[in-house]
Design a protein around this motif. Structure first.
Motif, PDB file in Angstrom:
ATOM      1  N   TYR A 415      37.673  37.326  39.789  1.00 32.66           N
ATOM      2  CA  TYR A 415      38.658  38.287  39.277  1.00 32.66           C
ATOM      3  C   TYR A 415      39.505  37.588  38.218  1.00 32.66           C
ATOM      4  O   TYR A 415      39.885  36.425  38.391  1.00 32.66           O
ATOM      5  CB  TYR A 415      39.575  38.809  40.388  1.00 32.66           C
ATOM      6  CG  TYR A 415      38.929  39.813  41.317  1.00 32.66           C
ATOM      7  CD1 TYR A 415      39.116  41.182  41.121  1.00 32.66           C
ATOM      8  CD2 TYR A 415      38.131  39.394  42.377  1.00 32.66           C
ATOM      9  CE1 TYR A 415      38.522  42.108  41.971  1.00 32.66           C
ATOM     10  CE2 TYR A 415      37.534  40.310  43.224  1.00 32.66           C
ATOM     11  CZ  TYR A 415      37.728  41.664  43.018  1.00 32.66           C
ATOM     12  OH  TYR A 415      37.129  42.581  43.851  1.00 32.66           O
ATOM     13  N   ASP A 417      42.475  37.940  37.699  1.00 32.73           N
ATOM     14  CA  ASP A 417      43.757  37.582  38.313  1.00 32.73           C
ATOM     15  C   ASP A 417      43.762  36.160  38.861  1.00 32.73           C
ATOM     16  O   ASP A 417      44.832  35.565  39.037  1.00 32.73           O
ATOM     17  CB  ASP A 417      44.070  38.539  39.471  1.00 32.73           C
ATOM     18  CG  ASP A 417      43.920  39.991  39.083  1.00 32.73           C
ATOM     19  OD1 ASP A 417      44.929  40.671  38.960  1.00 32.73           O
ATOM     20  OD2 ASP A 417      42.766  40.435  38.880  1.00 32.73           O
ATOM     21  N   PHE A 451      38.211  42.783  35.392  1.00 30.26           N
ATOM     22  CA  PHE A 451      39.520  43.305  35.762  1.00 30.26           C
ATOM     23  C   PHE A 451      39.416  44.830  35.772  1.00 30.26           C
ATOM     24  O   PHE A 451      38.349  45.394  35.527  1.00 30.26           O
ATOM     25  CB  PHE A 451      40.585  42.850  34.761  1.00 30.26           C
ATOM     26  CG  PHE A 451      40.584  43.669  33.488  1.00 30.26           C
ATOM     27  CD1 PHE A 451      41.615  44.563  33.222  1.00 30.26           C
ATOM     28  CD2 PHE A 451      39.529  43.588  32.576  1.00 30.26           C
ATOM     29  CE1 PHE A 451      41.600  45.336  32.067  1.00 30.26           C
ATOM     30  CE2 PHE A 451      39.512  44.343  31.427  1.00 30.26           C
ATOM     31  CZ  PHE A 451      40.550  45.221  31.165  1.00 30.26           C
ATOM     32  N   SER A 459      48.295  44.494  42.880  1.00 33.05           N
ATOM     33  CA  SER A 459      48.892  43.647  41.849  1.00 33.05           C
ATOM     34  C   SER A 459      48.134  42.349  41.598  1.00 33.05           C
ATOM     35  O   SER A 459      48.296  41.743  40.536  1.00 33.05           O
ATOM     36  CB  SER A 459      50.337  43.300  42.241  1.00 33.05           C
ATOM     37  OG  SER A 459      51.128  44.466  42.317  1.00 33.05           O
ATOM     38  N   GLN A 460      47.305  41.904  42.546  1.00 33.68           N
ATOM     39  CA  GLN A 460      46.626  40.616  42.383  1.00 33.68           C
ATOM     40  C   GLN A 460      45.142  40.755  42.072  1.00 33.68           C
ATOM     41  O   GLN A 460      44.424  39.754  42.031  1.00 33.68           O
ATOM     42  CB  GLN A 460      46.808  39.771  43.646  1.00 33.68           C
ATOM     43  CG  GLN A 460      48.262  39.374  43.871  1.00 33.68           C
ATOM     44  CD  GLN A 460      48.446  38.529  45.112  1.00 33.68           C
ATOM     45  OE1 GLN A 460      47.553  38.432  45.953  1.00 33.68           O
ATOM     46  NE2 GLN A 460      49.599  37.905  45.239  1.00 33.68           N
ATOM     47  N   HIS A 461      44.675  41.999  41.819  1.00 33.54           N
ATOM     48  CA  HIS A 461      43.261  42.210  41.502  1.00 33.54           C
ATOM     49  C   HIS A 461      43.071  43.219  40.376  1.00 33.54           C
ATOM     50  O   HIS A 461      42.005  43.827  40.271  1.00 33.54           O
ATOM     51  CB  HIS A 461      42.491  42.688  42.746  1.00 33.54           C
ATOM     52  CG  HIS A 461      42.252  41.624  43.762  1.00 33.54           C
ATOM     53  ND1 HIS A 461      43.254  41.148  44.573  1.00 33.54           N
ATOM     54  CD2 HIS A 461      41.131  40.926  44.090  1.00 33.54           C
ATOM     55  CE1 HIS A 461      42.759  40.216  45.377  1.00 33.54           C
ATOM     56  NE2 HIS A 461      41.471  40.063  45.102  1.00 33.54           N
ATOM     57  N   GLN A 463      44.953  42.818  36.973  1.00 31.88           N
ATOM     58  CA  GLN A 463      45.711  42.480  35.774  1.00 31.88           C
ATOM     59  C   GLN A 463      44.844  42.311  34.530  1.00 31.88           C
ATOM     60  O   GLN A 463      43.758  41.749  34.582  1.00 31.88           O
ATOM     61  CB  GLN A 463      46.483  41.180  36.007  1.00 31.88           C
ATOM     62  CG  GLN A 463      47.523  41.278  37.093  1.00 31.88           C
ATOM     63  CD  GLN A 463      48.061  39.920  37.481  1.00 31.88           C
ATOM     64  OE1 GLN A 463      49.033  39.455  36.896  1.00 31.88           O
ATOM     65  NE2 GLN A 463      47.439  39.267  38.447  1.00 31.88           N
TER      66      GLN A 463
END
Length: 665
Positions: A415, A417, A451, A459-461, A463
């Motif tokens: 990812y 992120d 992404f 929020s963590q996968h 961006q």
């Protein structure tokens, strides 16, 4: 060692010592402009370790790397010139003391980042094994590096893959400004045992002991025995850096330490019957060699300021973009639509088939990856589609080292992120190594990642971080929006001699198109006008480029004729296509999925108001996400993510009464 070998080792240690003594003087005089970290007292580790090394062996070093590179055969004149910032330096004045390298000698570089050379050495070791060579990699590091994630990830990967690499820890008792005893909870032998590595401790101030131990280690590793860990306990005479007040030494006087490797070696030579006059002659000869190197550096010119941008990137061949219809069909049913995910898989399959230097590596790529994009490739290409541990730093370093050693890795960051877990290997290594070596190396690696917001990935996968990457000189950043471009850009990226970050949008994986033909290529750094128009220009990329086209069709029904540009490559930016379009339409709208502030849109806006100022009939408008992390709840995510409705609304505003169209004539 016999008498002659010991005398040779003494000469090599003397060269390091006398070079560094002069470096200290020159630094104090201001002739060396940058930081300097000296290895006085540690000469026996460098010389003893590399005494039996071969020219095809590869080393990585540390910020305290003068001894390692000289022991591997670096030219003293080029090194002096490099440290003094001269054009004749080993790295043409681009590297300096902490970054001396000569890949032609197997010196993959000293390194200003603690522990950063370890994953690069692992990558180089993988490349050596792929070539069926019995050469090996030697990774030098200080005891302080043992606390870094790069150390653990690299040693674990090397142990798991049984790579031909020797990890050499120079334990000089200090980690920068702290005592080693205050930094580590367990001894290094326990660290090695934790990874199942053979461990040897050696007196690092005894060049004969180091050479004897390393001769055995090298033979075992060359024979396929897997990696080994060596701790050389040694002495750091000077401070962490030149000028370090060394208050942490608490009254110690390391200059008087009896274990000084040069005094010890000279005494042994005398005991072997070497006359004092012969030893004095060796010292005089080395002193003259150092003086000549210093004279060479002093007489060399500084780099021409006009060359300041040289070596940032490797030259790119011209790639002609041909319409898909002109290419030979792959199969009889070549027009049958297939998913972008299958098209990307085919691009990787074709690259693997076309070039034996290409390999894939990453978390679960052997099993198909989290989205199935590499499914079946491991079985089709045994040994070239490699699962790795969950170790993003090691994965990126694997790519860097393997690329420097001549392979063409395609490594996966699961990812986008997760970029923060491995940014050093991209920002400070892959992006800068060609520049810091004065063009002596290429780093032909591709980092595939993905992404996409819109599916409650949180929020963590989700961006969109292309602006962060595009801000790093030396990196190429690619973001395709169509299946055809996904194939063509990926094939071109794999062929390219620069590090390329290839960012896919997972919401486009199921978009379908005809399978591109094997010869399909798309040039890097070239945008495409996907819709011609006369009233305003909309610039976008990745999934937002598709939404920009949808918005343009909505606007066309209202009498607004929008031209749409798909950047495709974010860095290098195709400024010319954007400015030419702005010259035709006189209005610019930028749409991206990333947050609006400090994004690529801001760079495009700056381009418009600087180089395109006289074409503007209205302010530059941007559409992007608000400055907040990507929400999880669908209702919040819908409110956060930009869409075609927002693009159309911004276009209407640009075409509204306060900004009348320019009249011709």
């Amino acid at each position: 060692m016999n008498r002659d070998d010991l005398l040779t080792a003494f000469r090599r240690m003397l060269l390091i010592r006398k070079m560094e003594e002069r470096i200290a003087v020159l630094y104090g005089q201001g002739a060396i402009p940058g930081f300097v970290h000296l290895s006085v007292g540690q000469e026996a580790v460098a010389v003893g370790t590399l005494f039996r090394a071969r020219p095809d062996d590869i080393i990585t070093s540390t910020h305290r790397g003068h001894g390692h590179v000289l022991a591997k055969g670096l030219d003293p004149s080029g090194m002096f010139a490099e440290l003094t910032g001269k054009a004749t330096g080993t790295c043409r004045g681009r590297g300096g003391s902490m970054h001396v390298a000569d890949p032609a000698l197997g010196i993959f570089g000293a390194n200003g980042i603690v522990g950063a050379g370890l994953p690069i050495a692992a990558g180089a070791a993988h490349a050596l094994r792929v070539r069926d060579s019995d050469a090996l990699a030697i990774a030098f590091f200080g005891d302080g590096a043992v606390a870094t994630g790069a150390f653990h990830e690299s040693v674990n990967l090397a142990a798991l893959w049984r790579l031909p690499i020797v990890f050499v820890c120079e334990n000089n008792g200090f980690s920068e400004f702290s005592r080693t005893s205050d930094q580590h909870a367990v001894p290094l032998s326990s660290r090695a045992a934790g990874y199942g590595l053979p461990f040897r401790a050696v007196d690092g101030n005894d060049v004969e002991a180091v050479e004897a131990a390393m001769a055995e280690v090298f033979d075992e590793v060359r024979a396929g025995g897997g990696p080994q860990f060596v701790e050389a306990v040694t002495l750091r005479v000077r401070g962490h850096y030149e000028g370090d007040p060394q208050r942490y030494r608490a009254g110690e006087t390391p200059d008087d330490a009896p274990e000084d490797p040069l005094r010890r070696t000279r005494a042994r030579l005398a005991a072997l019957g070497v006359p004092a006059g012969e030893l004095d002659q060796v010292e005089d000869e080395v002193a003259r060699q150092v003086a000549e190197a210093e004279t060479f550096a002093a007489g060399s010119d500084e780099p021409d300021p006009a060359t300041v941008l040289d070596y940032v990137a490797s030259p790119r061949p011209d790639v002609a973009e041909r319409p898909q219809a002109t290419l030979q069909a792959r199969t009889a049913d070549a027009t049958k639509p297939v998913s972008t995910s299958r098209i990307l898989r085919q691009a990787m399959r074709d690259a693997l088939a076309d070039d034996p230097r290409v390999f894939l590596a990453g978390i679960d790529v052997g099993g198909g990856n989290v989205f199935g994009l590499t499914r079946g490739l491991a079985e089709e290409f045994p040994g070239r589609v490699l699962d790795t541990p969950i170790s993003e730093t090691a994965i990126m370093g694997l790519g860097v080292g393997a690329a420097m050693a001549g392979l063409r890795p395609v490594v996966e960051l699961m990812y986008l992120d997760f970029l923060g877990t491995c940014l050093d290997q991209l920002m400070n290594q892959a992006a800068k190594l060609r520049f810091m070596t004065g063009g002596a190396v290429t780093v032909p690696m591709v980092v595939r990642t993905q992404f996409g917001s819109g599916r409650s990935s949180g929020s963590q996968h989700s961006q969109s971080l292309e602006a962060l990457l595009a801000h790093i000189p030396g990196l190429t950043v690619v973001m395709p929006s169509t299946p055809e471009d996904a194939y063509g850009l990926l094939r071109t990226a794999i062929d390219d001699d620069n590090p390329v970050i290839f960012i896919e949008n997972r919401l486009l994986y199921e978009r379908k198109a005809a399978m591109p033909a094997p010869g399909h290529r798309v040039p890097l750094g070239k945008a495409r006008v996907t819709r011609a128009g006369t009233d305003l220009t909309i610039v976008s990329w990745s999934r937002m480029a598709r939404l920009a086209l949808d918005a343009a069709e909505t606007l066309a029904a209202e009498g607004i004729d929008a031209e749409v540009i798909d950047l495709r490559t974010i860095a290098p930016l195709d400024r010319r296509t954007v400015l030419e379009s702005l010259g035709r339409t006189n209005r610019l709208l930028i749409a991206h999925e990333a947050v609006t502030e400090f994004g690529v849109g801001a760079e495009l806006a700056a381009l418009a108001v600087h180089e395109g100022f006289w074409s503007l009939d209205a302010p530059v408008a941007r559409v992007g996400a608000p400055t907040a992390p990507t929400p999880y709840a669908p209702s919040l995510e819908r409110a956060w993510i930009p869409d075609e409705t927002g693009i159309a609304a911004a276009a209407r505003w640009l075409m509204s009464d306060p900004y009348p169209r320019r009249r011709s004539g």
